[in-house]
Write a protein that holds these residues in place. Structure first.
Motif, PDB file in Angstrom:
ATOM      1  N   TYR A 175       0.820  -1.209   0.000  1.00 48.17           N
ATOM      2  CA  TYR A 175       0.000   0.000   0.000  1.00 48.17           C
ATOM      3  C   TYR A 175       0.858   1.264   0.000  1.00 48.17           C
ATOM      4  O   TYR A 175       0.472   2.277  -0.605  1.00 48.17           O
ATOM      5  CB  TYR A 175      -0.958  -0.005   1.188  1.00 48.17           C
ATOM      6  CG  TYR A 175      -2.175  -0.869   0.944  1.00 48.17           C
ATOM      7  CD1 TYR A 175      -3.029  -0.611  -0.130  1.00 48.17           C
ATOM      8  CD2 TYR A 175      -2.477  -1.943   1.776  1.00 48.17           C
ATOM      9  CE1 TYR A 175      -4.140  -1.396  -0.371  1.00 48.17           C
ATOM     10  CE2 TYR A 175      -3.594  -2.746   1.539  1.00 48.17           C
ATOM     11  CZ  TYR A 175      -4.421  -2.461   0.467  1.00 48.17           C
ATOM     12  OH  TYR A 175      -5.519  -3.246   0.227  1.00 48.17           O
TER      13      TYR A 175
ATOM     14  N   THR B 172     -12.222  -2.025  -5.004  1.00 48.51           N
ATOM     15  CA  THR B 172     -13.014  -1.836  -3.789  1.00 48.51           C
ATOM     16  C   THR B 172     -12.152  -2.026  -2.551  1.00 48.51           C
ATOM     17  O   THR B 172     -12.266  -1.274  -1.571  1.00 48.51           O
ATOM     18  CB  THR B 172     -14.192  -2.824  -3.765  1.00 48.51           C
ATOM     19  OG1 THR B 172     -14.980  -2.647  -4.943  1.00 48.51           O
ATOM     20  CG2 THR B 172     -15.066  -2.597  -2.537  1.00 48.51           C
ATOM     21  N   THR B 173     -11.275  -3.016  -2.575  1.00 49.07           N
ATOM     22  CA  THR B 173     -10.366  -3.264  -1.461  1.00 49.07           C
ATOM     23  C   THR B 173      -9.418  -2.093  -1.268  1.00 49.07           C
ATOM     24  O   THR B 173      -9.143  -1.668  -0.131  1.00 49.07           O
ATOM     25  CB  THR B 173      -9.558  -4.555  -1.711  1.00 49.07           C
ATOM     26  OG1 THR B 173     -10.455  -5.646  -1.901  1.00 49.07           O
ATOM     27  CG2 THR B 173      -8.633  -4.856  -0.544  1.00 49.07           C
TER      28      THR B 173
ATOM     29  N   ASN C 224      -9.919   1.081  -2.195  1.00 45.44           N
ATOM     30  CA  ASN C 224     -10.658   2.244  -1.695  1.00 45.44           C
ATOM     31  C   ASN C 224     -10.943   2.123  -0.200  1.00 45.44           C
ATOM     32  O   ASN C 224     -10.851   3.111   0.545  1.00 45.44           O
ATOM     33  CB  ASN C 224     -11.971   2.402  -2.471  1.00 45.44           C
ATOM     34  CG  ASN C 224     -11.745   2.850  -3.902  1.00 45.44           C
ATOM     35  OD1 ASN C 224     -10.787   3.558  -4.203  1.00 45.44           O
ATOM     36  ND2 ASN C 224     -12.624   2.433  -4.796  1.00 45.44           N
ATOM     37  N   TYR C 225     -11.293   0.921   0.232  1.00 47.74           N
ATOM     38  CA  TYR C 225     -11.549   0.701   1.664  1.00 47.74           C
ATOM     39  C   TYR C 225     -10.278   0.935   2.475  1.00 47.74           C
ATOM     40  O   TYR C 225     -10.306   1.591   3.521  1.00 47.74           O
ATOM     41  CB  TYR C 225     -12.071  -0.714   1.888  1.00 47.74           C
ATOM     42  CG  TYR C 225     -12.277  -1.057   3.348  1.00 47.74           C
ATOM     43  CD1 TYR C 225     -13.446  -0.690   4.017  1.00 47.74           C
ATOM     44  CD2 TYR C 225     -11.295  -1.758   4.060  1.00 47.74           C
ATOM     45  CE1 TYR C 225     -13.631  -0.998   5.352  1.00 47.74           C
ATOM     46  CE2 TYR C 225     -11.463  -2.061   5.399  1.00 47.74           C
ATOM     47  CZ  TYR C 225     -12.632  -1.685   6.040  1.00 47.74           C
ATOM     48  OH  TYR C 225     -12.804  -1.987   7.369  1.00 47.74           O
ATOM     49  N   ALA C 226      -9.156   0.405   1.983  1.00 46.74           N
ATOM     50  CA  ALA C 226      -7.882   0.575   2.686  1.00 46.74           C
ATOM     51  C   ALA C 226      -7.484   2.048   2.732  1.00 46.74           C
ATOM     52  O   ALA C 226      -6.983   2.530   3.756  1.00 46.74           O
ATOM     53  CB  ALA C 226      -6.796  -0.248   2.003  1.00 46.74           C
TER      54      ALA C 226
ATOM     55  N   ARG D 291      -9.486   4.719   2.628  1.00 47.92           N
ATOM     56  CA  ARG D 291     -10.341   5.440   3.581  1.00 47.92           C
ATOM     57  C   ARG D 291      -9.900   5.182   5.018  1.00 47.92           C
ATOM     58  O   ARG D 291      -9.915   6.084   5.859  1.00 47.92           O
ATOM     59  CB  ARG D 291     -11.805   5.033   3.381  1.00 47.92           C
ATOM     60  CG  ARG D 291     -12.433   5.575   2.103  1.00 47.92           C
ATOM     61  CD  ARG D 291     -13.942   5.421   2.136  1.00 47.92           C
ATOM     62  NE  ARG D 291     -14.348   4.026   2.202  1.00 47.92           N
ATOM     63  CZ  ARG D 291     -14.601   3.282   1.139  1.00 47.92           C
ATOM     64  NH1 ARG D 291     -14.475   3.800  -0.078  1.00 47.92           N
ATOM     65  NH2 ARG D 291     -14.977   2.020   1.278  1.00 47.92           N
ATOM     66  N   SER D 292      -9.494   3.942   5.286  1.00 48.44           N
ATOM     67  CA  SER D 292      -9.002   3.608   6.612  1.00 48.44           C
ATOM     68  C   SER D 292      -7.714   4.366   6.930  1.00 48.44           C
ATOM     69  O   SER D 292      -7.526   4.870   8.053  1.00 48.44           O
ATOM     70  CB  SER D 292      -8.761   2.096   6.717  1.00 48.44           C
ATOM     71  OG  SER D 292      -8.213   1.747   7.963  1.00 48.44           O
TER      72      SER D 292
ATOM     73  N   ARG E 234      -8.521   8.014   7.673  1.00 44.73           N
ATOM     74  CA  ARG E 234      -9.118   8.160   9.007  1.00 44.73           C
ATOM     75  C   ARG E 234      -8.041   8.096  10.087  1.00 44.73           C
ATOM     76  O   ARG E 234      -8.020   8.905  11.014  1.00 44.73           O
ATOM     77  CB  ARG E 234     -10.169   7.068   9.211  1.00 44.73           C
ATOM     78  CG  ARG E 234     -10.955   7.205  10.512  1.00 44.73           C
ATOM     79  CD  ARG E 234     -12.128   6.240  10.540  1.00 44.73           C
ATOM     80  NE  ARG E 234     -11.716   4.850  10.371  1.00 44.73           N
ATOM     81  CZ  ARG E 234     -11.899   4.147   9.260  1.00 44.73           C
ATOM     82  NH1 ARG E 234     -12.478   4.712   8.193  1.00 44.73           N
ATOM     83  NH2 ARG E 234     -11.508   2.884   9.179  1.00 44.73           N
TER      84      ARG E 234
ATOM     85  N   GLN F 146     -15.474  12.660   1.698  1.00 45.76           N
ATOM     86  CA  GLN F 146     -14.107  12.256   2.036  1.00 45.76           C
ATOM     87  C   GLN F 146     -13.214  12.259   0.798  1.00 45.76           C
ATOM     88  O   GLN F 146     -13.651  11.882  -0.292  1.00 45.76           O
ATOM     89  CB  GLN F 146     -14.115  10.859   2.665  1.00 45.76           C
ATOM     90  CG  GLN F 146     -12.823  10.483   3.352  1.00 45.76           C
ATOM     91  CD  GLN F 146     -12.946   9.145   4.067  1.00 45.76           C
ATOM     92  OE1 GLN F 146     -13.667   8.264   3.632  1.00 45.76           O
ATOM     93  NE2 GLN F 146     -12.244   9.001   5.178  1.00 45.76           N
TER      94      GLN F 146
ATOM     95  N   ARG G 131     -10.528  11.109  -1.982  1.00 47.93           N
ATOM     96  CA  ARG G 131     -10.405   9.800  -2.622  1.00 47.93           C
ATOM     97  C   ARG G 131      -8.944   9.510  -2.968  1.00 47.93           C
ATOM     98  O   ARG G 131      -8.123  10.416  -3.039  1.00 47.93           O
ATOM     99  CB  ARG G 131     -11.240   9.737  -3.904  1.00 47.93           C
ATOM    100  CG  ARG G 131     -12.696  10.137  -3.735  1.00 47.93           C
ATOM    101  CD  ARG G 131     -13.294  10.445  -5.096  1.00 47.93           C
ATOM    102  NE  ARG G 131     -12.574  11.539  -5.737  1.00 47.93           N
ATOM    103  CZ  ARG G 131     -12.663  11.827  -7.039  1.00 47.93           C
ATOM    104  NH1 ARG G 131     -13.432  11.076  -7.831  1.00 47.93           N
ATOM    105  NH2 ARG G 131     -11.990  12.826  -7.558  1.00 47.93           N
TER     106      ARG G 131
END
Length: 306
Positions: A130, A213-214, A216-218, A220-221, A224, A235, A237
């Protein structure tokens, strides 16, 4: 039959270089709906009725309407019995959302936090993956889809990426900065040890292509945990890293017209835009750009007075 018309229309536009994956699904869904109503031609009433059945945002509904209008115009040129729907009056009021432009400090925090994401004990690649993925998008202005489809063979000698058949089926070469090349080489050594069987540069845990999708989720995490723009209702992107890259490059243009023109052409090619007008959109109102615009205006006024 409308379904045959969809096949002809999609085939013709793909010859011109368009992918139209989502458009094809949308037009086929409409054709199925219209045929069920007994239509042999496009009817404006059927278009509006179908749009009412589609569960999506107003922006997505407007895009589907635009796709149907283009399709109807294509068929109307052959057969005037096809009706061309009127454009939605609210569509012109919708604006393209302004991207979030990250500061250098925020990008550094993103990469630092990405290096601390949770991982399984057996998954040694997740953190560096990542960091490299987000860092590469930020440093080279890649589309997320372009980064996720990279294979080992796409890394050319000298640190040049071969981006294959992206939007409009265009391929391009993306040279990387020396600092990015050094980090990429370090990642590649680790990548070969941890997931040597996979062909993907950024593989999933199952050694397959990583899912958007994975990612984008990572992301956003990571945002945060890094405390980036927590007050925003919308939020930021991962794609905004690409916008940030383009905006920062344009900030270096200064006020000299020839320099600006050369930067625009080079940046448009580097980003893989099919039309330079798509690059103009990156002229975001950052403080640096506003200062340059003010300086250019003062020069223009001074020339006219003289």
């Amino acid at each position: 039959m409308l379904s045959d018309d969809v096949n002809r229309y999609i085939s013709l536009r793909r010859v011109l270089g368009y992918k139209l994956v989502k458009v094809e699904r949308s037009l086929r869904a409409f054709a199925f709906f219209a045929i069920g109503r007994g239509d042999t031609h496009i009817r404006a009433a059927s278009v509006l009725a179908w749009l009412e059945t589609v569960a999506c945002t107003p922006g997505a509904r407007a895009r589907r309407l635009t796709d149907l209008i283009l399709f109807a115009r294509f068929l109307h040129a052959e057969d005037s019995h096809h009706e061309i729907p009127q454009a939605d009056a609210t569509r012109s009021q919708q604006k393209r959302p302004v991207p979030y432009i990250y500061t250098p400090d925020e990008i550094a925090r993103i990469l630092d936090t990405a290096g601390k994401v949770r991982r399984h004990k057996s998954d040694l690649l997740r953190r560096p993956l990542y960091v490299m993925l987000f860092g590469l998008i930020a440093a080279a202005g890649l589309r997320v889809s372009e980064a996720l489809t990279l294979r080992f063979d796409d890394i050319q000698p000298g640190g040049v990426l071969h981006i294959r058949e992206t939007k409009f089926r265009k391929s391009r070469l993306v040279p990387l900065h020396a600092t990015v090349i050094a980090v990429l080489e370090h990642y590649l050594r680790l990548r070969r040890r941890c997931a040597g069987e996979s062909e993907w540069l950024f593989p999933s845990i199952q050694d397959k292509q990583l899912c958007p999708t994975t990612v984008n989720y990572a992301f956003r995490s990571v945002l945060r945990r890094a405390g980036i723009a927590p007050e925003r209702s919308r939020q930021p992107r991962v794609h905004d890293l690409r916008h940030t890259f383009a905006t920062r490059v344009l900030e270096q243009c200064g006020v000299e017209r020839g320099t600006v023109a050369r930067h625009f052409v080079a940046l448009s090619t580097y980003l893989g835009h099919s039309d330079i007008r798509n690059t103009y959109w990156y002229l975001e109102a950052t403080p640096q750009m506003m200062a340059d615009i003010a300086a250019a205006a003062e020069m223009l006024v001074g020339e006219s007075v003289a």
